[in-house]
Design a protein around this motif. Structure first.
Motif, PDB file in Angstrom:
ATOM      1  N   GLN A 141      -5.217  -8.310  84.306  1.00 38.12           N
ATOM      2  CA  GLN A 141      -4.428  -7.534  85.504  1.00 38.12           C
ATOM      3  C   GLN A 141      -4.918  -8.206  86.859  1.00 38.12           C
ATOM      4  O   GLN A 141      -4.172  -8.501  87.741  1.00 38.12           O
ATOM      5  CB  GLN A 141      -5.110  -6.191  85.624  1.00 38.12           C
ATOM      6  CG  GLN A 141      -4.491  -5.364  86.720  1.00 38.12           C
ATOM      7  CD  GLN A 141      -5.613  -4.086  86.952  1.00 38.12           C
ATOM      8  OE1 GLN A 141      -6.749  -3.922  86.928  1.00 38.12           O
ATOM      9  NE2 GLN A 141      -4.613  -3.064  87.514  1.00 38.12           N
ATOM     10  N   TRP A 142      -6.083  -8.905  86.817  1.00 39.11           N
ATOM     11  CA  TRP A 142      -6.474  -9.586  88.303  1.00 39.11           C
ATOM     12  C   TRP A 142      -5.497 -10.936  88.283  1.00 39.11           C
ATOM     13  O   TRP A 142      -5.315 -11.296  89.381  1.00 39.11           O
ATOM     14  CB  TRP A 142      -7.894  -9.802  88.181  1.00 39.11           C
ATOM     15  CG  TRP A 142      -8.952  -8.873  88.251  1.00 39.11           C
ATOM     16  CD1 TRP A 142      -8.399  -7.627  88.968  1.00 39.11           C
ATOM     17  CD2 TRP A 142     -10.060  -8.782  87.821  1.00 39.11           C
ATOM     18  NE1 TRP A 142      -9.501  -6.672  88.640  1.00 39.11           N
ATOM     19  CE2 TRP A 142     -10.767  -7.391  88.059  1.00 39.11           C
ATOM     20  CE3 TRP A 142     -11.281  -9.541  87.223  1.00 39.11           C
ATOM     21  CZ2 TRP A 142     -11.936  -7.032  87.744  1.00 39.11           C
ATOM     22  CZ3 TRP A 142     -12.365  -9.048  86.611  1.00 39.11           C
ATOM     23  CH2 TRP A 142     -12.805  -7.777  87.138  1.00 39.11           C
ATOM     24  N   ALA A 143      -5.368 -11.662  87.115  1.00 38.74           N
ATOM     25  CA  ALA A 143      -4.787 -12.959  87.069  1.00 38.74           C
ATOM     26  C   ALA A 143      -3.169 -12.667  87.262  1.00 38.74           C
ATOM     27  O   ALA A 143      -2.596 -13.484  88.186  1.00 38.74           O
ATOM     28  CB  ALA A 143      -5.071 -13.645  85.933  1.00 38.74           C
ATOM     29  N   ALA A 144      -2.578 -11.458  86.796  1.00 32.99           N
ATOM     30  CA  ALA A 144      -1.242 -11.324  86.574  1.00 32.99           C
ATOM     31  C   ALA A 144      -0.659 -10.823  87.991  1.00 32.99           C
ATOM     32  O   ALA A 144       0.306 -11.238  88.454  1.00 32.99           O
ATOM     33  CB  ALA A 144      -0.834 -10.878  85.363  1.00 32.99           C
ATOM     34  N   ASP A 145      -1.425  -9.809  88.480  1.00 31.53           N
ATOM     35  CA  ASP A 145      -0.960  -8.803  89.558  1.00 31.53           C
ATOM     36  C   ASP A 145      -1.498  -8.914  90.807  1.00 31.53           C
ATOM     37  O   ASP A 145      -1.098  -8.164  91.535  1.00 31.53           O
ATOM     38  CB  ASP A 145      -1.212  -7.509  88.900  1.00 31.53           C
ATOM     39  CG  ASP A 145      -0.422  -6.956  87.623  1.00 31.53           C
ATOM     40  OD1 ASP A 145       0.463  -7.819  87.323  1.00 31.53           O
ATOM     41  OD2 ASP A 145      -0.899  -6.147  86.819  1.00 31.53           O
ATOM     42  N   VAL A 146      -2.359  -9.787  90.987  1.00 32.30           N
ATOM     43  CA  VAL A 146      -2.966  -9.941  92.282  1.00 32.30           C
ATOM     44  C   VAL A 146      -2.286 -11.307  92.849  1.00 32.30           C
ATOM     45  O   VAL A 146      -2.215 -12.317  92.089  1.00 32.30           O
ATOM     46  CB  VAL A 146      -4.496 -10.251  92.344  1.00 32.30           C
ATOM     47  CG1 VAL A 146      -5.024 -10.684  93.650  1.00 32.30           C
ATOM     48  CG2 VAL A 146      -5.228  -8.963  92.023  1.00 32.30           C
ATOM     49  N   LEU A 147      -1.438 -11.201  93.855  1.00 32.22           N
ATOM     50  CA  LEU A 147      -0.771 -12.439  94.564  1.00 32.22           C
ATOM     51  C   LEU A 147      -1.582 -12.789  95.622  1.00 32.22           C
ATOM     52  O   LEU A 147      -1.745 -12.238  96.777  1.00 32.22           O
ATOM     53  CB  LEU A 147       0.686 -11.846  95.018  1.00 32.22           C
ATOM     54  CG  LEU A 147       1.867 -11.586  93.944  1.00 32.22           C
ATOM     55  CD1 LEU A 147       1.462 -10.378  92.996  1.00 32.22           C
ATOM     56  CD2 LEU A 147       3.001 -11.521  94.625  1.00 32.22           C
ATOM     57  N   PRO A 148      -2.160 -14.074  95.513  1.00 36.50           N
ATOM     58  CA  PRO A 148      -2.792 -14.694  96.635  1.00 36.50           C
ATOM     59  C   PRO A 148      -1.713 -15.308  97.760  1.00 36.50           C
ATOM     60  O   PRO A 148      -1.412 -16.482  97.691  1.00 36.50           O
ATOM     61  CB  PRO A 148      -3.401 -15.930  95.755  1.00 36.50           C
ATOM     62  CG  PRO A 148      -2.526 -16.127  94.616  1.00 36.50           C
ATOM     63  CD  PRO A 148      -1.994 -14.991  94.393  1.00 36.50           C
ATOM     64  N   LEU A 149      -1.430 -14.215  98.804  1.00 36.98           N
ATOM     65  CA  LEU A 149      -0.116 -14.759  99.716  1.00 36.98           C
ATOM     66  C   LEU A 149      -0.922 -15.775 100.661  1.00 36.98           C
ATOM     67  O   LEU A 149      -2.116 -15.576 101.323  1.00 36.98           O
ATOM     68  CB  LEU A 149       0.263 -13.509 100.366  1.00 36.98           C
ATOM     69  CG  LEU A 149       0.586 -12.364  99.705  1.00 36.98           C
ATOM     70  CD1 LEU A 149       1.208 -10.995 100.361  1.00 36.98           C
ATOM     71  CD2 LEU A 149       2.056 -12.890  98.656  1.00 36.98           C
ATOM     72  N   PRO A 150      -0.062 -16.926 100.739  1.00 37.19           N
ATOM     73  CA  PRO A 150      -0.706 -17.858 101.873  1.00 37.19           C
ATOM     74  C   PRO A 150      -0.906 -17.327 103.347  1.00 37.19           C
ATOM     75  O   PRO A 150      -0.077 -16.821 103.727  1.00 37.19           O
ATOM     76  CB  PRO A 150       0.118 -18.932 101.816  1.00 37.19           C
ATOM     77  CG  PRO A 150       1.434 -18.312 101.325  1.00 37.19           C
ATOM     78  CD  PRO A 150       0.973 -17.178 100.448  1.00 37.19           C
ATOM     79  N   CYS A 151      -2.039 -17.380 103.841  1.00 37.31           N
ATOM     80  CA  CYS A 151      -2.337 -17.051 105.180  1.00 37.31           C
ATOM     81  C   CYS A 151      -3.177 -18.130 105.885  1.00 37.31           C
ATOM     82  O   CYS A 151      -4.005 -17.596 107.015  1.00 37.31           O
ATOM     83  CB  CYS A 151      -3.092 -15.765 105.281  1.00 37.31           C
ATOM     84  SG  CYS A 151      -4.829 -15.600 104.650  1.00 37.31           S
ATOM     85  N   ASP A 152      -2.858 -19.269 105.409  1.00 41.61           N
ATOM     86  CA  ASP A 152      -3.692 -20.385 106.190  1.00 41.61           C
ATOM     87  C   ASP A 152      -3.349 -20.854 107.616  1.00 41.61           C
ATOM     88  O   ASP A 152      -2.212 -20.290 108.049  1.00 41.61           O
ATOM     89  CB  ASP A 152      -3.840 -21.754 104.925  1.00 41.61           C
ATOM     90  CG  ASP A 152      -2.554 -22.112 104.737  1.00 41.61           C
ATOM     91  OD1 ASP A 152      -1.812 -22.520 105.569  1.00 41.61           O
ATOM     92  OD2 ASP A 152      -1.995 -21.747 103.782  1.00 41.61           O
TER      93      ASP A 152
END
Length: 322
Positions: free
Chosen positions: A288-299
C-alpha cells in the motif's frame, strides 16, 4: 609541477559552502553505508522489509548478514525491545521525513547500534553519536554524492570519484525536456550497481558549494504547504511536516492508476520501492505504501503555479471517478 598551465577554461571553482562541509563526503549513499559498515566492523544488520534494493545489495556486497523486520501502521519497528549485540546494527529509514529526532534517540536507547537513513530528509541535521547517511542527488541537480555523519574512524584509503561522464542528463535537462535524456538517466543509474567506495568527486563537491540552500528549503516548504492545503492527505507519511520537505506524499487508494494518468499530462510521479510491488502481497502495508502514496514534487524548481496545476489535475481525475 603536475598541474597544467594555460589552454581552454574548465568549469569555474565556485568557492561556495556546502550544507554539510564537515561530514564524510562519499560518492553514493550505498557506498557510504558500506564504508560505515567497514569502519564499524558490523557483521549483522537489521533492515526493514520496506526498503529499496540498493541498500540490500550494498549490504550483500559487503558480506554482512541480513535480518528483516517489519513496521506497523504507525511506522514503529517490530523487533524485540532489547540491546543489539556489539557487532549488530539496526537500519532506520526516515520515510518522507517522518522520523523525528526524539524517535531516533528513543530507538538508540533501546537498540544501541543504529544507522539512520536521511535520504528523504536532507535538512534534518545529524544527531551527535548517531551514524547518519544523506543522499545529495535526491534533493539537488548533481549526478551523485552523499554525506556520512559518524564518530567512527573510517579507513581513508579511498580514491576520489570522477563525475564528469555522469553529467549529460543533468546538463541536458537544464536546456531541454527530461524525456530527451531519460534513457541516459537510466543508464547512468545502472552504473551505480556494484560501484566501489569512493570519496565525493571534486565536480560534485564544487556544485554543492554553489547551491542556495536557504532558498531551496524555503521554496520546498512553501510548495508543500500549497499542496497540503489543496490536497489534504491524512496519512502516516504526513503526520510530521519536515524541514525542507523531500516531496508531498499524497495518498490515494488508486495510486498506480492516478500515476499513469498524471504521466499523460506530463506530471511525472515516481514509484519508489518498485521492488515492493513484486515482493509483497497487495494486502500488506508495504505494498500500500509503495503503490498508493504518490510523492508529488514540491522542490525548489517549482512555485505556486505548478503546485496549483498538479492539484487541479488530480482533482479533475478524482471528480471523473476514474
Amino acid at each position: 609541477m603536475k598541474k597544467e598551465i594555460g589552454g581552454y577554461f574548465e568549469l569555474e571553482d565556485f568557492g561556495g559552502k556546502e550544507y554539510y562541509p564537515n561530514l564524510y563526503k562519499v560518492n553514493l549513499g550505498r557506498t557510504a553505508l558500506r564504508w560505515l559498515l567497514e569502519g564499524r566492523g558490523y557483521t549483522k544488520i537489521y533492515l526493514p522489509v520496506f526498503l529499496c534494493e540498493s541498500v540490500t545489495e550494498a549490504c550483500e556486497q559487503h558480506g554482512i548478514r541480513i535480518s528483516r523486520y517489519q513496521l506497523d501502521a504507525e511506522l514503529n519497528v517490530l523487533l524485540p525491545r532489547k540491546k543489539l549485540g556489539e557487532s549488530e546494527c539496526l537500519y532506520l529509514v526516515n520515510y518522507y521525513g517522518q522520523l523525528t529526532d526524539e524517535k531516533i534517540l528513543a530507538y538508540q536507547k533501546i537498540f544501541g547500534n543504529i544507522i539512520v537513513d536521511h535520504t528523504h530528509a536532507f535538512f534534518q541535521k545529524p544527531l551527535k553519536g548517531v551514524d547518519t547517511l544523506y543522499s545529495c542527488r535526491k534533493f539537488w541537480g548533481v549526478s551523485d554524492g552523499a554525506y556520512l555523519s559518524t564518530d567512527a574512524v573510517l579507513p581513508m584509503d579511498k580514491p576520489v570519484d570522477h563525475s564528469n561522464k555522469r553529467m549529460g542528463h543533468i546538463l541536458g535537462r537544464y536546456e531541454e525536456n527530461a524525456g530527451v535524456y531519460y534513457q541516459e538517466m537510466l543508464q547512468n543509474a545502472a552504473r551505480y550497481e556494484g560501484m566501489e567506495i569512493r570519496r565525493m568527486s571534486r565536480l560534485t563537491e564544487n556544485l554543492l558549494g554553489a547551491i542556495d540552500y536557504e532558498t531551496g528549503r524555503r521554496k520546498r516548504e512553501e510548495n508543500y504547504r500549497i499542496l497540503s492545503e489543496a490536497l489534504p492527505s491524512e496519512f502516516i507519511f504526513t503526520r510530521v511536516t519536515p524541514e525542507g520537505p523531500f516531496v508531498y506524499p499524497y495518498y490515494h487508494k488508486e495510486g498506480l492508476k492516478l500515476r499513469r494518468w498524471l504521466a499523460e499530462h506530463k506530471i511525472f510521479v515516481p514509484t519508489y520501492w518498485k521492488n515492493i510491488l513484486e515482493e509483497c502481497t497487495e494486502s500488506s502495508l508495504e505494498y500500500q505504501w509503495a503503490a498508493d502514496v504518490l510523492p508529488l514534487p514540491c522542490d525548489q524548481r517549482y512555485g505556486k503555479e505548478e503546485m496549483q496545476y498538479m492539484a487541479e489535475r488530480i482533482k479533475e481525475w478524482e471528480a471523473a471517478g476514474e
